[in-house]
Motif scaffolding. Structure first.
Motif, PDB file in Angstrom:
ATOM      1  N   CYS A 143      41.979  47.615  47.722  1.00  0.00           N
ATOM      2  CA  CYS A 143      40.577  47.341  47.995  1.00  0.00           C
ATOM      3  C   CYS A 143      40.155  46.205  47.072  1.00  0.00           C
ATOM      4  N   ALA A 144      39.095  45.541  47.448  1.00  0.00           N
ATOM      5  CA  ALA A 144      38.586  44.444  46.641  1.00  0.00           C
ATOM      6  C   ALA A 144      37.090  44.320  46.869  1.00  0.00           C
ATOM      7  N   ALA A 145      36.451  43.581  45.998  1.00  0.00           N
ATOM      8  CA  ALA A 145      35.023  43.323  46.140  1.00  0.00           C
ATOM      9  C   ALA A 145      34.764  41.909  45.664  1.00  0.00           C
ATOM     10  N   ARG A 146      33.823  41.264  46.334  1.00  0.00           N
ATOM     11  CA  ARG A 146      33.512  39.894  45.971  1.00  0.00           C
ATOM     12  C   ARG A 146      32.256  39.859  45.146  1.00  0.00           C
ATOM     13  N   ALA A 147      32.346  39.120  44.047  1.00  0.00           N
ATOM     14  CA  ALA A 147      31.174  38.915  43.202  1.00  0.00           C
ATOM     15  C   ALA A 147      30.650  37.521  43.462  1.00  0.00           C
ATOM     16  N   ARG A 148      29.419  37.458  43.914  1.00  0.00           N
ATOM     17  CA  ARG A 148      28.808  36.143  44.125  1.00  0.00           C
ATOM     18  C   ARG A 148      27.821  35.913  42.984  1.00  0.00           C
ATOM     19  N   ASN A 149      28.200  34.981  42.092  1.00  0.00           N
ATOM     20  CA  ASN A 149      27.298  34.717  40.978  1.00  0.00           C
ATOM     21  C   ASN A 149      26.724  33.321  41.099  1.00  0.00           C
ATOM     22  N   ALA A 150      26.087  32.906  40.072  1.00  0.00           N
ATOM     23  CA  ALA A 150      25.423  31.608  40.096  1.00  0.00           C
ATOM     24  C   ALA A 150      26.422  30.497  40.386  1.00  0.00           C
ATOM     25  N   GLY A 151      26.031  29.550  41.186  1.00  0.00           N
ATOM     26  CA  GLY A 151      26.911  28.447  41.513  1.00  0.00           C
ATOM     27  C   GLY A 151      27.838  28.751  42.665  1.00  0.00           C
ATOM     28  N   ASN A 152      27.573  29.854  43.352  1.00  0.00           N
ATOM     29  CA  ASN A 152      28.391  30.219  44.509  1.00  0.00           C
ATOM     30  C   ASN A 152      29.868  30.366  44.138  1.00  0.00           C
ATOM     31  N   ASN A 153      30.122  30.854  42.967  1.00  0.00           N
ATOM     32  CA  ASN A 153      31.501  30.981  42.510  1.00  0.00           C
ATOM     33  C   ASN A 153      32.077  32.300  43.003  1.00  0.00           C
ATOM     34  N   ARG A 154      32.645  32.296  44.201  1.00  0.00           N
ATOM     35  CA  ARG A 154      33.168  33.517  44.781  1.00  0.00           C
ATOM     36  C   ARG A 154      34.456  33.913  44.081  1.00  0.00           C
ATOM     37  N   LYS A 155      34.617  35.189  43.820  1.00  0.00           N
ATOM     38  CA  LYS A 155      35.856  35.689  43.229  1.00  0.00           C
ATOM     39  C   LYS A 155      36.060  37.102  43.730  1.00  0.00           C
TER      40      LYS A 155
END
Lengths: 115, 116
Positions: free
Chosen positions: A90-102
């Motif tokens: 499983c995974a989850a995406r963190a969308r933080n400032a600057g659209n830095n998807r991880k």
């Protein structure tokens, strides 16, 4: 710190049974939750994914159940087949400032389906 | 459509030697990722490229690891010098969108590195 906690580490299911893998997260900013399937010697491949605005998504024998309030999501494999034997992440995406998807990954569940 | 291509598939080297991995992403995919996967664990992001720009290299051990993506297509990941703890599978992935809502990553088969 493991941001996405996955369980169980391994799972053995009889053919035709239901396989259930669970994941829990802490970060309420996560906005995309995929499940990847990996066979030995291969790279992971996207199996199914869900967004937090729905509680369930079904694709064939694979279903994701999502509980936003509990911050948990799970993968259900109906009518499990020996060919489903693989490692599931499983995974989850963190969308933080600057659209830095991880993508933040769980540690994986090794599934064995006995014939 | 061809998938993500990686080479070599396997590499065995002695510690302190250099090693390089090559990745050719799916045509048209402008986002490229390098991951390291240790046995029994999930992939760990090393670096992410948007076209030629490394937009996230916070997890790349820069004292010994380097990467490049010339012309925004193929990419090379290098380790110099390699250490015993670098033994792992190095995965390359690509994604078609740089700022979209989908985040499907397409993985190559990986390079299994063994450092002796």
């Amino acid at each position: 710190q493991q941001q996405v906690k996955q369980s169980p580490q391994s799972l053995i299911v009889q053919k035709g049974g239901i396989s259930i893998i669970n994941c829990a997260y802490e970060n309420t900013a996560f906005d995309y939750f995929p499940w990847y399937q990996q066979f030995p010697g291969k790279g992971p491949a996207l199996l199914i994914a869900i967004r937090p605005d729905v509680s369930e998504k079904k694709e064939g024998r694979f279903t994701i159940s999502f509980n936003k309030s509990a911050k948990q999501f799970s993968l259900h494999i109906m009518d499990s087949q020996p060919g489903d034997s693989a490692t599931y992440f499983c995974a989850a995406r963190a969308r933080n400032a600057g659209n830095n998807r991880k993508l933040i990954w769980g540690l994986g569940t090794s599934l064995a389906v006995n014939p | 459509e061809a998938g993500v291509v990686q080479s070599p598939r396997y590499k065995i080297i002695e510690k302190k030697q250099p090693v390089a991995f090559w990745c050719n992403p799916i045509s048209g995919h402008n986002t490229l990722y390098w991951y390291r996967q240790n046995l029994g664990q999930g992939p760990e992001l090393l670096i992410r490229y948007e076209n030629e720009e490394a937009v996230d290299d916070s997890q790349l051990p820069k004292d010994r690891f380097s990467a490049e993506r010339l012309k925004g297509v193929d990419s090379t990941l290098k380790i110099q010098p390699a250490e015993l703890g670098d033994s792992a599978v190095y995965l390359c992935a690509s994604s078609p969108e740089s700022a979209g809502v989908s985040d499907t990553q397409y993985f190559g088969p990986g390079t299994r590195l063994t450092v002796l």
